[in-house]
Structure formats: structure tokens, C-alpha cells
Enzyme design. Structure first.
Site, PDB file in Angstrom:
ATOM      1  CG  ASN A 105     -37.690  13.451  71.267  1.00  0.00           C
ATOM      2  OD1 ASN A 105     -37.664  13.120  70.093  1.00  0.00           O
ATOM      3  ND2 ASN A 105     -37.607  14.723  71.645  1.00  0.00           N
ATOM      4  N   PRO A 106     -38.455  10.046  69.799  1.00  0.00           N
ATOM      5  CG  PRO A 106     -40.115   9.294  68.345  1.00  0.00           C
ATOM      6  CD  PRO A 106     -39.863  10.278  69.446  1.00  0.00           C
TER       7      PRO A 106
ATOM      8  CD  GLN B 134     -27.800   9.116  74.118  1.00  0.00           C
ATOM      9  OE1 GLN B 134     -27.353   8.393  74.988  1.00  0.00           O
ATOM     10  NE2 GLN B 134     -27.109  10.120  73.618  1.00  0.00           N
TER      11      GLN B 134
ATOM     12  CD  GLU C  27     -24.618   2.977  79.808  1.00  0.00           C
ATOM     13  OE1 GLU C  27     -23.747   3.701  80.299  1.00  0.00           O
ATOM     14  OE2 GLU C  27     -25.826   3.266  79.870  1.00  0.00           O
TER      15      GLU C  27
END
Length: 710
Positions: free
Chosen positions: A602-603, A609, A676
Site C-alpha cells: 500500500n503506497p 512508514q 526500520e
């Protein structure tokens, strides 16, 4: 036999921009977090904590507290329920009068309201026999030791070739020390727990066989299944006797990855009041004492290179803090072992045991402090060679993994560096520091690579049940605000070849199939893989027209070929800063991250994130530092007045782009981790930009004005 699961799903949902399905609940305040779960007639807990760093409790006088109207009981080591297995020292609380660190839980007051509990707790008088403590981190500590393993399970030290000889023969070398401070997570939602004990009946073919204790926890956790496994042996229960419910989590960044002492404290308190729920939400100040933090590091990093920039030697020697109570050895050297090619290599990890609280995972544990040292050292080498920092990295791109010799499953770091340079306008960078000044502001550009590995995980399962015309998709996943509620629905819809509205996703509970925790950038490809396998099993078993109640399960897997490869995600960070020549203030004016994350599900949530990771990196680079006073063993700036984090004004233009190359060796989703990878190289990129602006090299986080003005 594993079912044949194609990495190419039916087009329509995966890869599409979708608004978060949990968004309306959160913006209207109706998403129930752990502390807001509906329980009848709850009691409230306020903790008692140690006022010394080491010693024993001589006496506890709780008479005044017990006399306060509304107080139900006072929990101390005198009346605490006994724990069974000491499998986790952090959870093995209230079993003796010993004190291991300042702020350690030594008891709690449980009352009819939070206010009464807090007031009564202030009336408890504790006397101690104080013992000498040591909370001063330093190299050369007499008790410094080598851990058997670092956090990933890898050996603490590694050696290839002859580093000493290679450095001596190198045309150019870098030999510098880099340091990172203690940092605390501080998610928006403080750690929160509701605990309630009751008894459950055991039934068999002959009827009711008896009863056994049952513990229900509403907990803000990154992994309900994982927490269940860790709590059970300490409490002397089977995992099935612990029920954990955690549908929504208001941020975590690693602090909620495993259970900490507050969870056990609340469980013990509730055991004194069987049948009644006990609620505890930490205060912001308590978040600095008992739920972990990022440990401090001292890193000597050495590089040797030929005149053309080809590396001949890499040495990374790390000393980092540890609690005497419980070791947490970060994998600070991990990225150094894998990122750049060099025939002679050495990494070492040493721990300094101190009388402080245990550390824990914090976003990109190990790689974050380690990449700061490595990517700053690479920039220093580029300056010594008179070589463009991007070109230096490209020249040292390995053909295979430098440590194991295995091929990479996919590696597009060079593509990220080149595309980022194009988008960021890297060609405008001036090679001479202090080359661009506007008024009092000096401008500079910096770059750093990013990498984060696929972590080892426990088996994840998913179940699909057809009921009431919809597909109930169940897995004990966790959504920390990262988008799992949305992307798992997209994955399930494509895997079953139905509309997203036909999916009813259920996550965040231990009565669902086991789900690995949301940590180490493992969630999407673990949970998604399990759902895809379950979908194939479901269609093979029930076809396109399933009957009511039709059900099938499946487990996540990685292709056998994956064992023959190194599986990592990559990226490149670009930063522009301006530095005041008057005050030393640093402002990040632009930041760009370009990533190699496999398939993007999901772009919208992926972009969030990446930007979140970069913003957290900016915060760590410029502001975040927990000051631990070694005289008393506590963090003196343990609130938002003293511990500063980035706000909107600190991150005015942060953008993310990605180069999408699905990686089937990460499983059928083709997705790598992204949680991360957005943070790991950010402080180094900012520090390198500061050097480009000012000519001053900063090797200690955070980059505060005093370090530029001395």
C-alpha cells in the site's frame, strides 16, 4: 506438501493506494486501546519504585496507605504471589527485597481510583540498606565482557583476513570513535495494561475435568502471541491459560516488543483481587524507568583503502552498556559485516554491566547506532580521498555477501544511490565546506546508505473461515499504527480473488492463530505469507462457492532457496542542512529517502512508514538524549520538558521514493521490511551534511549547538 503459492497475486488490491481502514475509528476516538477496554468495576494501580540504585529493602511501612479510604490492598515482596521460572529477570519481580536499579518496581497500591492509589502510594515509607552501585558507562571497565551472542543470535566477534596488516599497508585510513547516547522510545500511547484472573473449566469426553487459573490481559503489545509465550513460564502457566487482547496500539518503536515489568506487576496485583480487573497506565515519567530504552555505545571504526577508494580493511569495535539484571546485546556491528566489500574485516562487541534498568529493542536496534558510525566513517574516507561519497560507496559494492559469500536475494543499493542523487540535485553539492552561505546560515548536503536484514522469526499461522457471506481472516498480528489492518485486508482480498469488502480481518488476540510480533520489519511478509497460503488451501479445499463455516489454515514460509541467500532491504538517505554560524543551531531543510523494499503493498501506508522513520532519525540526530546521572542511577530529563523530540518544524520537507523490485525469497508477498530501513542512515546523512556545510566533523549524537560552537 506446501501449496503452490504464486508471488503474482490477482491485480486489484495489492499495490494500490488505500485509506487506512482503522482511520475513522482513530480520528473519532472510538478505537479501543488497551486501557480503554470495557471491564466491569475495575481497580486501579499506582506503583512503588525504588529510590536507590542498589541494595535491599530493610522495611516497608504501608499502614498509612492501607488506611486511606478506597485502598483495596498494597502489594509488596511480602505478599506478592510466587513466580515459577526465572526465565526473564526483568519479569521476575517482587520475589525478594533486593534492589537492582533506581526506579525498579518494589510494590504497588491498588485502589478504587487512580487518584486514591497515587496518593496512598506517596504515604508508603521504605527504608533501605544501600549498597555501592555503578551506573557510569565507560570503556576499560573492569567488568567489561564479551557476550556469547548479539541480539540476532550471531557471534559477538568476527574476523576475516589480517586487519592490522591491511591497515598498515593502506594508502588512506580512517580511525575514529563515534558515540551514541541513551534514548527512550516515547510512543504517544504510554504502556497500558488491564489484568484479570478467573478460573476456566476443563472439559473432556467424560464431562468437566476440573478448573485451572486463567489470566486475561488487555495489553499494549507488539505481539500478543509472543507475549503469551514469554509470560507463561514465569507465571507457572501454560500459554493457553493466558489470554491477551490488543487490537490497537498507539505506537511502540520496539518498547512494546516483549513484556516488561509493568505487565507482570499488574498481573500480580490482580491475583490478589481474583475476579476483579486491575488497570495500570504508566505516566510519561515512568516511561523513562521501566520499559526499556536504546543503550549507549562507544564505537571505534577503522577503514583502510587504496588510492582509488577500494576498501582493503574494515574494523568495527563496539563497547556498549548493559544492565546487570538482564543483558541486551545490540547487533551494532551487524551492518558492518555485510554492507561493503573488503578482504580484511573485524568486528567485536563488548558489554559494560551497570546497575541500571534493562535496555530493549528500539527502532532498527543495532543497525541504527552501527550505521551512524559506518556511514560517517565512509564520508570521512571520501573526504580524505577527494572522492564523491556516492562514488566511494559504488566502488565498494560487493558481488556477494562479504561475510558469508552467499549471493544476495536482491540488492539495489546502487540504484537507490543514483536515483536519489538525481532526484535530490546532488550535482549542486559543493565539495569544499563552507562553500554556500546565506546570511548567518551555512548550507550543506550529505548522503548515507541504509540496510536492514530479514530477521529470524517463529512460525506464523493464519485461518480463513467463510461465514455470513464474508471471509473471516484471522492471524494474531499487531497494528502499531503501521497499517496492518489495511494491508492484510488487501493481501487477503487478492489471495482469495474477492473484493476487500468481502474480508473481515481479525488480529491482535491470542485466541487467533499464532502471529510473530510486529518488530524487526517482519510483520508484512510473515503475516501476509500465512494468509496467502491459507487462501490457497481454502480454495483447493472449498472452491469458489464455499459453504457456510468452510475453513482452512496455512503457515508462513520462505522458499528453500532463501537459505542459500542473504536477504536484506536497502536504501539511501539524502539530507540538506543549514547551520547557523552564530549559534550553531542545525536545521534540516530537506530530506529524501530512496528505498529498495521489495513489493509495496500500500503506497500510502508505506510512505507514512518511511517518512516516520526519517523523522525519528532527524529527532535522534538533532535532539534526543537521555541523561543518566551516575550518582543516583536515574534519567534526569525523564519527561517531555527535558527530553526533546522532533516536531513538524524540525522536518519541513521529508520525502520518500522507492524502487520496486519484488523479492520472492522473502516469501510469496515479495515484500521486504520497511519499518526500520527509513531510519538507519539518517543521522549519518545529517552529520555528513553538517560537515559539508561547516567543515566540522561531529562524531557524537545528538548534534547539538554546543558541539559546533566549541
Amino acid at each position: 506438501m506446501r501449496p503452490a503459492v504464486s508471488g503474482q497475486q490477482t491485480p486489484g488490491n495489492v499495490g494500490q493506494d488505500r485509506v487506512r481502514v482503522d482511520g475513522p475509528l482513530k480520528v473519532t476516538g472510538t478505537a479501543p486501546y488497551a486501557y480503554e477496554q470495557a471491564v466491569q468495576n475495575p481497580a486501579y494501580l499506582f506503583p512503588l519504585t525504588s529510590a536507590i540504585a542498589k541494595g535491599t529493602i530493610r522495611s516497608i511501612d504501608d499502614a498509612a496507605a492501607r488506611a486511606v479510604p478506597g485502598v483495596l490492598t498494597v502489594l509488596t515482596h511480602h505478599n506478592a504471589p510466587k513466580l515459577l521460572a526465572k526465565t526473564d529477570n526483568e519479569l521476575y519481580i517482587l520475589q525478594s527485597p533486593d534492589v537492582h536499579y533506581r526506579g525498579e518496581y518494589i510494590g504497588a497500591v491498588i485502589a478504587e481510583s487512580v487518584e486514591v492509589a497515587r496518593h496512598a502510594a506517596s504515604l508508603v515509607q521504605v527504608e533501605y540498606d544501600v549498597a555501592p552501585h555503578d551506573a557510569q558507562f565507560r570503556t576499560g571497565h573492569p567488568d567489561e565482557y564479551t557476550p556469547k551472542r548479539i541480539n540476532t543470535g550471531a557471534a559477538s566477534d568476527s574476523h576475516q583476513g589480517n586487519v592490522t596488516a591491511a591497515l598498515a599497508a593502506s594508502a588512506v585510513t580512517v580511525d575514529a570513535v563515534y558515540t551514541t547516547p541513551y534514548e527512550h522510545h516515547n510512543p504517544m500511547e504510554m504502556h497500558s495494561i488491564i489484568a484479570e484472573w478467573d478460573r476456566e473449566r476443563l472439559e473432556g469426553v467424560l464431562g468437566i475435568l476440573g478448573e485451572r487459573p486463567h489470566l486475561r490481559l488487555y495489553d499494549a503489545t507488539q505481539g500478543a502471541s509472543f507475549a503469551q509465550l514469554l509470560l507463561a513460564p514465569v507465571l507457572g502457566l501454560l500459554p493457553a491459560q493466558i489470554e491477551i487482547i490488543s487490537p490497537y496500539v498507539g505506537g511502540a518503536f520496539g518498547s512494546k516488543g516483549i513484556p516488561h515489568a509493568p505487565t507482570m506487576l499488574t498481573a500480580l496485583a490482580a491475583k490478589l483481587l481474583p475476579g476483579r480487573a486491575v488497570k495500570y497506565m504508566l505516566t510519561r515519567q515512568q516511561m523513562f524507568r521501566s520499559v526499556g530504552y536504546r543503550l549507549t555505545t562507544h564505537q571505534r571504526f577503522r577503514l583502510g583503502a587504496q588510492a582509488d577508494g577500494i576498501l582493503t580493511a574494515i574494523a568495527h569495535n563496539v563497547t556498549q552498556s548493559s544492565s546487570r539484571l538482564k543483558q541486551f546485546a545490540e547487533q551494532t556491528v551487524n551492518a558492518t559485516r555485510h554492507l561493503y566489500a573488503a578482504p580484511n574485516r573485524e568486528t567485536t562487541t563488548r558489554m559494560v554491566p551497570l546497575d541500571i534498568a534493562p535496555a530493549t529493542f528500539m527502532r532498527a536496534p543495532g543497525e541504527f547506532p552501527g550505521m551512524f558510525a559506518q556511514e560517517t566513517a565512509m564520508d570521512e574516507l571520501a573526504v580524505e580521498l577527494g572522492l564523491d561519497p556516492i562514488e566511494l560507496r559504488i566502488r565498494n559494492e560487493p558481488d556477494n555477501d562479504p561475510e558469508s559469500g552467499k549471493p544476495h536475494s536482491s540488492r539495489h543499493l546502487v540504484e537507490c544511490l543514483r536515483e536519489g542523487a538525481r532526484l535530490f540535485g546532488w550535482e549542486t553539492r559543493l565539495t569544499t565546506p563552507r562553500g554556500r552561505q546565506v546570511g548567518e546560515w551555512l548550507y550543506g548536503l550529505g548522503v548515507a546508505s541504509a540496510t536492514y536484514p530479514k530477521q529470524q522469526t517463529l512460525p506464523t499461522k493464519a485461518r480463513i473461515t467463510f461465514t455470513a457471506g464474508r471471509y473471516a481472516v484471522q492471524v494474531a498480528a499487531a497494528d502499531l499504527g503501521t497499517g496492518a489492518w489495511t494491508i492484510l485486508q488487501q493481501i487477503a482480498a487478492d489471495a482469495l480473488n474477492v473484493q476487500e469488502a468481502d474480508i473481515k480481518l481479525q488480529i491482535g488476540r491470542t485466541d487467533l492463530p499464532f502471529g510473530y510480533l510486529a518488530g524487526g520489519s517482519t510483520g508484512t511478509y510473515n503475516w501476509g505469507s500465512a494468509i496467502m497460503v491459507a487462501a490457497v488451501n481454502f480454495r483447493e479445499k472449498h472452491g469458489q462457492q464455499p459453504a457456510e463455516g468452510a475453513e482452512a489454515e496455512g503457515g508462513a514460509y520462505f522458499p528453500d532457496e532463501a537459505k542459500k541467500h542473504v536477504l536484506d532491504a536497502y536504501g539511501a538517505h539524502f539530507a540538506e542542512v543549514k547551520v547557523s554560524a552564530v549559534t550553531g543551531e542545525v536545521r534540516v531543510t530537506r530530506m529524501l529517502g530512496v528505498y529498495d523494499p521489495g513489493r509495496i503493498i500500500n503506497p500510502r501506508t508505506a510512505n507514512s512508514q518511511f517518512i516516520g522513520g526519517m523523522t525519528m532519525g532527524i529527532s535522534a540526530a538533532l535532539q534526543e538524549e537521555s541523561y543518566l546521572d551516575p550518582r543516583f542511577g536515574h534519567v534526569v530529563n525523564g519527561d517531555f520538558a527535558g527530553y526533546h523530540i522532533a516536531v513538524n518544524a524540525d522536518a519541513p520537507d521529508v520525502q520518500a521514493r522507492w524502487i520496486e523490485h519484488p523479492d520472492p525469497l522473502f516469501g510469496p508477498t515479495g515484500a521486504k521490511g520497511i519499518g526500520e530501513i527509513g531510519i538507519v542512515g539518517v543521522p549519518a546523512a545529517i552529520g555528513n551534511a553538517i560537515y559539508n556545510a561547516t567543515g566540522k566533523r561531529l562524531r557524537a549524537l545528538p548534534f547539538t549547538p554546543d558541539k559546533l560552537m566549541d
